[in-house]
Design an enzyme around this catalytic site. Structure first.
Site, PDB file in Angstrom:
ATOM      1  N   ARG A   1       0.812  -1.220   0.000  1.00  0.00           N
ATOM      2  CA  ARG A   1       0.000   0.000   0.000  1.00  0.00           C
ATOM      3  C   ARG A   1       0.845   1.270   0.000  1.00  0.00           C
ATOM      4  NH1 ARG A   1      -3.252  -0.594   4.749  1.00  0.00           N
ATOM      5  NH2 ARG A   1      -1.997   1.030   5.699  1.00  0.00           N
TER       6      ARG A   1
ATOM      7  N   TYR B   1     -10.810  23.269 -11.953  1.00  0.00           N
ATOM      8  CA  TYR B   1     -11.416  22.033 -12.478  1.00  0.00           C
ATOM      9  C   TYR B   1     -12.692  21.732 -11.675  1.00  0.00           C
ATOM     10  CZ  TYR B   1     -11.317  16.942 -13.513  1.00  0.00           C
ATOM     11  OH  TYR B   1     -11.611  15.655 -13.897  1.00  0.00           O
TER      12      TYR B   1
ATOM     13  N   ASP C   1      -2.694  23.025  -9.293  1.00  0.00           N
ATOM     14  CA  ASP C   1      -2.995  21.970 -10.262  1.00  0.00           C
ATOM     15  C   ASP C   1      -2.229  22.340 -11.530  1.00  0.00           C
ATOM     16  OD1 ASP C   1      -4.070  20.357 -12.271  1.00  0.00           O
ATOM     17  OD2 ASP C   1      -6.024  20.236 -11.276  1.00  0.00           O
TER      18      ASP C   1
ATOM     19  N   LYS D   1      -3.462  12.484 -17.842  1.00  0.00           N
ATOM     20  CA  LYS D   1      -3.419  13.304 -19.051  1.00  0.00           C
ATOM     21  C   LYS D   1      -2.088  13.108 -19.778  1.00  0.00           C
ATOM     22  CE  LYS D   1      -7.456  14.530 -17.602  1.00  0.00           C
ATOM     23  NZ  LYS D   1      -7.765  15.644 -16.739  1.00  0.00           N
TER      24      LYS D   1
HETATM   25  C1  LIG Z   1      -8.508  15.561 -15.539  1.00  0.00           C
HETATM   26  C2  LIG Z   1      -8.087  16.583 -14.576  1.00  0.00           C
HETATM   27  C3  LIG Z   1      -8.011  16.278 -13.215  1.00  0.00           C
HETATM   28  C4  LIG Z   1      -8.461  14.969 -12.650  1.00  0.00           C
HETATM   29  O1  LIG Z   1      -7.718  13.878 -13.079  1.00  0.00           O
HETATM   30  P1  LIG Z   1      -8.369  12.407 -13.067  1.00  0.00           P
HETATM   31  O2  LIG Z   1      -7.194  11.536 -13.232  1.00  0.00           O
HETATM   32  O3  LIG Z   1      -9.353  12.385 -14.178  1.00  0.00           O
HETATM   33  O4  LIG Z   1      -9.035  12.236 -11.736  1.00  0.00           O
HETATM   34  C5  LIG Z   1      -7.558  17.264 -12.369  1.00  0.00           C
HETATM   35  N1  LIG Z   1      -7.210  18.479 -12.818  1.00  0.00           N
HETATM   36  C6  LIG Z   1      -7.263  18.806 -14.113  1.00  0.00           C
HETATM   37  C7  LIG Z   1      -6.855  20.161 -14.552  1.00  0.00           C
HETATM   38  C8  LIG Z   1      -7.717  17.870 -15.040  1.00  0.00           C
HETATM   39  O5  LIG Z   1      -7.811  18.209 -16.318  1.00  0.00           O
END
Ligand SMILES: *Cc1c(COP(=O)(O)O)cnc(C)c1O
Length: 387
Positions: free
Chosen positions: A52, A105, A177, A202
């Site tokens: 974990r 987001y 972020d 992404k």
């Molecule tokens: C997609 C995204 C997230 C979340 O990521 P997931 O892996 O889909 O949970 C967070 N911040 C931004 C800017 C995103 O585009």
């Protein structure tokens, strides 16, 4: 070492794995210790301890991303949203106040208004363009300023250094972020960020086949965040860590192409009569262009544009017939995507107003001549259907 080199090297130790280039996938729950001494000396925050807490595959990815972001240590978790929620839970307690950019987001906003509110943590949203004036919003109990630049859907560029200076002067931590720019095109720790979040789903994964989040911290913030994340105990699966590492190795080459193609497509869209505006900070004339040039090292393949007002049937005629642009959530893979968005539904500090139809486009790795031809045919369908 320059980034294009580092991205191929970081976290790799072939000599430890029989010369194999990529770190192997360790599937593990139990880790065996040879002696009672070794069992009692083992610690979850030092080396392999229990599945974990991560395996050597996880640690290789964490080390690579931490070095590329320019932070000290990183933690891989099961999704980008988990990276956000586990980080906020680790930093906040009942009675605390949190400042979040209005351009955040939308699922981050939802977590604040649903879960954090339930635990007595108050969130205020601020104008993404506020810069140093954020100082006026910081209260004695404000513990975190959450930033995202450029903003999701609307692509405003934030003055991160000014926000960080104001936050630090009042004892608040800055979380960012940093998914849009990836660890290559924005260096959060050079601009005062304490904790940087990547939705590795992404660009790091890059192939639309995995969910992952990575939290990178300064040494000062790491201990708290690590403890909090381990309490929530959301683990990144070893196969996904392997895929993320494999994606990471080509990030520099992919991003260069995404950047170049997206700018070409954005400029082409700007010249079309069906378009009311393009939201792309790398385009001269964009309101965020000067800040983007000052702080960013590049632009990725994701941007926005606004169609002039049109009936839904015309929008459907365009989108349903696209051959290369898919409709779907997420982005950062090799393929192009195009969806309508609704930024007006997730704004509270600064209403987002347009009569037109906001769109989000991800320009993938296809040939731009083919992409532009697909868009041109789509806009022609839209115009005919609207007539
Ligand atoms: C997609 C995204 C997230 C979340 O990521 P997931 O892996 O889909 O949970 C967070 N911040 C931004 C800017 C995103 O585009």
């Amino acid at each position: 070492m320059n980034d294009a080199t580092l991205v191929t090297m970081a976290g790799r130790e072939p000599e430890r794995h029989a010369g194999v280039v990529n770190p192997p996938v360790y599937h593990a729950s139990t880790i065996l210790f040879p002696t009672l001494d070794a069992l009692e000396a083992a610690r979850p925050d030092r080396g392999v301890y229990y599945g974990r807490y991560g395996t050597p595959t996880t640690f290789a990815l964490e080390e690579a991303v931490a070095r590329l972001e320019g932070g000290d240590r990183a933690i891989a978790v099961g999704s980008g949203k988990t990276a956000i929620t586990a980080t906020l839970l680790s930093l906040l307690k009942s009675g605390d106040h949190l400042l979040v950019t209005d351009s955040v987001y939308a699922p981050t906003r939802h977590f604040c208004s649903a879960t954090l509110a339930r635990f007595g943590i108050e969130t205020s949203y601020y104008d993404p363009l506020i810069g140093g004036r954020i100082a006026e919003l910081i209260r004695p109990n404000t513990k975190v300023v959450f930033t995202e630049s450029p903003g999701s859907l609307t692509f405003e560029v934030q003055d991160i250094p000014a926000i960080a200076e104001a936050a630090h002067a009042r004892g608040a931590l800055v979380v960012m972020d940093n998914t849009w720019a990836s660890p290559l095109y924005f260096k959060p720790f050079r601009h005062g960020v304490d904790i940087s979040i990547q939705a590795a789903t992404k660009y790091i994964g890059g192939h639309s086949d995995l969910m992952m989040g990575i939290v990178t911290c300064t040494e000062a913030a790491y201990e708290r965040v690590w403890r909090g994340v381990m309490e929530v105990a959301t683990v990144a699966a070893p196969d996904d860590c392997y895929l993320a590492l494999r994606g990471l190795r080509t990030l520099s080459a992919r991003l260069e192409r995404h950047q170049r193609s997206a700018i070409e497509v954005a400029e082409w869209l700007r010249g079309r009569p069906e378009i009311a505006g393009v939201l792309h900070p790398a385009l001269p004339g964009d309101p965020g262009h000067a800040l983007w040039r000052r702080d960013f090292l590049g632009a990725s393949g994701l941007f926005g544009f606004v169609l002039k007002p049109c009936p839904r049937t015309a929008l459907a005629a365009m989108l349903d017939g696209m051959e290369l642009f898919g409709m779907g959530y997420s982005w950062g893979g090799y393929e192009s995507l195009l969806i309508p968005t609704h930024p007006e539904t997730c704004r509270t500090a600064v209403p987002w107003r347009t009569d037109g139809v906001p769109m989000r486009i991800h320009v993938g790795l296809e040939d731009t001549k083919d992409l532009i031809a697909d868009l041109e045919a789509g806009l022609n369908r839209l115009r005919r259907a609207a007539a």
